[in-house]
Design a protein around this motif. Structure first.
Motif, PDB file in Angstrom:
ATOM      1  N   THR A   1       0.718  -1.373  -0.096  1.00 17.15           N
ATOM      2  CA  THR A   1       0.110   0.124   0.134  1.00 17.15           C
ATOM      3  C   THR A   1       0.835   1.245  -0.102  1.00 17.15           C
ATOM      4  O   THR A   1       2.190   1.175   0.105  1.00 17.15           O
ATOM      5  CB  THR A   1      -1.059   0.070   1.277  1.00 17.15           C
TER       6      THR A   1
ATOM      7  N   LYS B   1      -3.999  -7.513 -12.973  1.00 15.45           N
ATOM      8  CA  LYS B   1      -5.237  -6.966 -12.880  1.00 15.45           C
ATOM      9  C   LYS B   1      -5.749  -7.270 -11.564  1.00 15.45           C
ATOM     10  O   LYS B   1      -6.683  -6.707 -10.838  1.00 15.45           O
ATOM     11  CB  LYS B   1      -6.009  -7.339 -14.023  1.00 15.45           C
TER      12      LYS B   1
ATOM     13  N   TYR C   1      -4.622  -7.062  -8.578  1.00 16.69           N
ATOM     14  CA  TYR C   1      -4.418  -6.373  -7.260  1.00 16.69           C
ATOM     15  C   TYR C   1      -5.472  -5.318  -7.494  1.00 16.69           C
ATOM     16  O   TYR C   1      -5.894  -4.964  -6.340  1.00 16.69           O
ATOM     17  CB  TYR C   1      -2.986  -5.796  -7.664  1.00 16.69           C
ATOM     18  N   HIS C   2      -5.804  -4.616  -8.489  1.00 21.79           N
ATOM     19  CA  HIS C   2      -6.856  -3.673  -8.678  1.00 21.79           C
ATOM     20  C   HIS C   2      -7.977  -4.149  -8.193  1.00 21.79           C
ATOM     21  O   HIS C   2      -8.876  -3.409  -7.589  1.00 21.79           O
ATOM     22  CB  HIS C   2      -6.789  -3.216 -10.127  1.00 21.79           C
ATOM     23  N   GLU C   3      -8.393  -5.564  -8.646  1.00 19.84           N
ATOM     24  CA  GLU C   3      -9.613  -6.214  -8.132  1.00 19.84           C
ATOM     25  C   GLU C   3      -9.773  -6.251  -6.640  1.00 19.84           C
ATOM     26  O   GLU C   3     -10.753  -5.943  -6.110  1.00 19.84           O
ATOM     27  CB  GLU C   3      -9.782  -7.312  -8.969  1.00 19.84           C
TER      28      GLU C   3
ATOM     29  N   CYS D   1      -8.115  -4.469  -4.529  1.00 21.79           N
ATOM     30  CA  CYS D   1      -8.349  -2.905  -3.934  1.00 21.79           C
ATOM     31  C   CYS D   1      -9.976  -2.559  -3.960  1.00 21.79           C
ATOM     32  O   CYS D   1     -10.583  -1.973  -3.046  1.00 21.79           O
ATOM     33  CB  CYS D   1      -7.499  -1.948  -4.556  1.00 21.79           C
ATOM     34  N   GLN D   2     -10.447  -3.029  -5.369  1.00 21.99           N
ATOM     35  CA  GLN D   2     -12.003  -2.468  -5.486  1.00 21.99           C
ATOM     36  C   GLN D   2     -12.949  -3.257  -4.662  1.00 21.99           C
ATOM     37  O   GLN D   2     -14.114  -2.884  -4.165  1.00 21.99           O
ATOM     38  CB  GLN D   2     -12.339  -2.650  -6.751  1.00 21.99           C
TER      39      GLN D   2
ATOM     40  N   PRO E   1     -10.047   2.687  -1.435  1.00 23.13           N
ATOM     41  CA  PRO E   1      -8.815   2.276  -1.922  1.00 23.13           C
ATOM     42  C   PRO E   1      -8.026   3.230  -2.482  1.00 23.13           C
ATOM     43  O   PRO E   1      -6.934   3.066  -2.745  1.00 23.13           O
ATOM     44  CB  PRO E   1      -9.618   1.336  -2.913  1.00 23.13           C
ATOM     45  N   GLU E   2      -8.598   4.430  -2.881  1.00 28.34           N
ATOM     46  CA  GLU E   2      -7.954   5.307  -3.629  1.00 28.34           C
ATOM     47  C   GLU E   2      -6.782   6.244  -2.655  1.00 28.34           C
ATOM     48  O   GLU E   2      -5.931   6.512  -2.977  1.00 28.34           O
ATOM     49  CB  GLU E   2      -8.787   6.621  -4.088  1.00 28.34           C
TER      50      GLU E   2
ATOM     51  N   CYS F   1      -4.115   2.198  -1.887  1.00 31.88           N
ATOM     52  CA  CYS F   1      -3.849   1.179  -3.002  1.00 31.88           C
ATOM     53  C   CYS F   1      -2.578   1.953  -3.699  1.00 31.88           C
ATOM     54  O   CYS F   1      -2.841   2.983  -4.026  1.00 31.88           O
ATOM     55  CB  CYS F   1      -4.690   0.442  -3.504  1.00 31.88           C
TER      56      CYS F   1
ATOM     57  N   GLY G   1      -0.841   2.966  -7.111  1.00 29.35           N
ATOM     58  CA  GLY G   1      -1.319   3.043  -8.391  1.00 29.35           C
ATOM     59  C   GLY G   1      -2.810   3.519  -8.787  1.00 29.35           C
ATOM     60  O   GLY G   1      -3.183   3.463 -10.030  1.00 29.35           O
ATOM     61  N   LEU G   2      -3.612   3.574  -7.855  1.00 28.98           N
ATOM     62  CA  LEU G   2      -5.162   4.084  -8.033  1.00 28.98           C
ATOM     63  C   LEU G   2      -5.310   5.501  -8.087  1.00 28.98           C
ATOM     64  O   LEU G   2      -4.817   6.344  -7.752  1.00 28.98           O
ATOM     65  CB  LEU G   2      -5.968   3.258  -6.983  1.00 28.98           C
TER      66      LEU G   2
END
Length: 394
Positions: free
Chosen positions: A236, A366, A368-370, A372-373, A387-388, A391, A393-394
């Motif tokens: 993070t 992908k 990791y972003h899932e 986070c969401q 998450p913004e 995480c 890169g978001l």
């Protein structure tokens, strides 16, 4: 008077007498045979020199071979080679150096990196790789990873499953799957990872120090903790620190000058009094011990604010996400933070050797972003951060 034996009959008798004598003296049979061969060789050499003018190139040796000496076998080979006019030299095979001196242990093939064996295709440019070091990456070890119960979207006990769920367990499960490792998350006290009790200096928790776990998850690194433990790469971003008061800051707390103020800290968090002491631009950042309070949890800290036992609470900002009844009065304060959320382990642990490469693959994917969401989708019913704000890169 000494006489020289010349007749063949007497030669055989003398040879038998000498052989019996040397045997009685403890000499092995091969010693007598070797001496006899040397004498016969010298006689032949004398004869050959005497007849040198009358000999042809056929009497010359055709070369020399060197063979290891094996009792009983090497002598027979020597005689065979000699018939073909080939000289033989013998060298010892089992020497003290060979038997006793081994400066390096032999490395097993399966422990070497890269390809273990590969078969090339004769009719094409392809090859078959039978085994690589990756085939041995999976071991039978169960990696025990501590995960505390915090009742927010990083960690919480699910009422449906009774298991530990949240953002951090999702990260652990994904990284262990990518690394092909068998991991087990256990729930235990935070203080068994890092102890920050009132009246005592911060120190490594007994559980991690004693090897109860291979790592403690969800911890952020700072200079104080790095003196005791190793940290994995962060998964993070590094959050900022914050002072919080009651809404509207009714006591006009000035975070730039906290001289004489009473400050509360949460045990086990990265925002303790040692961390605050490293903050720049704050007068009175070194809080005297009589002005330090350690709250057992958020609710106790809020009660202290309400009854004016304390002037403010200090911690990293993520501890205040989703909490009501408080207000952040600082502007992205950076104190002692070195990195974001990581795994904390002993310095003699091998965990980071496989965790960091696998985690890098996860963060670049992908998935990791899932995950986070999923903080909002699957864990949104729990308080905590967005998450913004957390995480990469978001």
């Amino acid at each position: 008077m000494h006489s020289i034996v010349t007749e063949d009959e007497y030669k055989k008798k003398e040879e038998s007498r000498i052989k019996k004598a040397v045997t009685n003296c403890g000499y092995p049979k091969w010693a007598f045979d070797k001496a006899k061969q040397q004498v016969e060789g010298k006689v032949e050499l004398v004869k050959s020199k005497g007849d040198q003018k009358n000999t042809t190139h056929e009497t010359e040796t055709k070369g020399m071979v060197v063979i290891p000496y094996v009792e009983g076998l090497s002598e027979k080979l020597q005689r065979i080679f000699r018939k073909h006019k080939i000289s033989v030299a013998m060298k010892p095979y089992f020497t003290l150096k060979r038997l006793l001196v081994h400066p390096k242990d032999k490395v097993d093939t399966i422990k070497t990196s890269g390809v273990v064996y590969e078969i090339g295709c004769k009719g094409c440019d392809k090859s078959y790789i039978g085994l690589t070091s990756a085939d041995y990456d999976k071991d039978d070890k169960v990696w025990i990873i501590h995960g505390g119960h915090a009742r927010f979207n990083q960690y919480y006990i699910s009422e449906k499953t009774g298991k530990l769920e949240g953002f951090v367990p999702d990260i652990i499960n994904a990284v262990c799957r990518i690394a092909n490792k068998n991991c087990k998350i256990v729930v235990d006290l935070w203080s068994n990872c890092w102890s920050n009790e009132e009246g005592d200096a911060s120190q490594g928790g007994h559980g991690l120090m004693a090897g109860w776990y291979d790592a403690c998850s969800g911890w952020r690194s700072n200079t104080e903790r790095r003196r005791t433990f190793a940290f994995s790469d962060q998964f993070t971003i590094s959050p900022h620190h914050a002072f919080v008061t009651l809404p509207g800051n009714p006591r006009n707390f000035d975070w730039r000058n906290i001289t004489g103020k009473t400050i509360a800290f949460y045990p086990g968090t990265i925002g303790n009094e040692d961390c605050l002491a490293q903050a720049k631009g704050i007068i009175g950042a070194v809080v005297p011990i009589e002005n330090i309070r350690r709250a057992s949890g958020y609710d106790q800290g809020l009660e202290w604010l309400k009854d004016e036992t304390i002037d403010a609470i200090f911690s990293d900002a993520t501890w205040f996400r989703g909490k009501t009844g408080i207000e952040e009065v600082t502007d992205h304060l950076q104190a002692c933070q070195v990195g974001g959320t990581s795994l904390m382990s002993r310095y003699d642990s091998k965990l980071n050797d496989w965790w960091n490469p696998a985690q890098a693959k996860l963060i670049a994917s992908k998935e990791y972003h899932e995950i986070c969401q999923d903080i909002k989708v699957s864990h949104g019913h729990q308080p905590g951060f967005d998450p913004e704000d957390f995480c990469i890169g978001l």
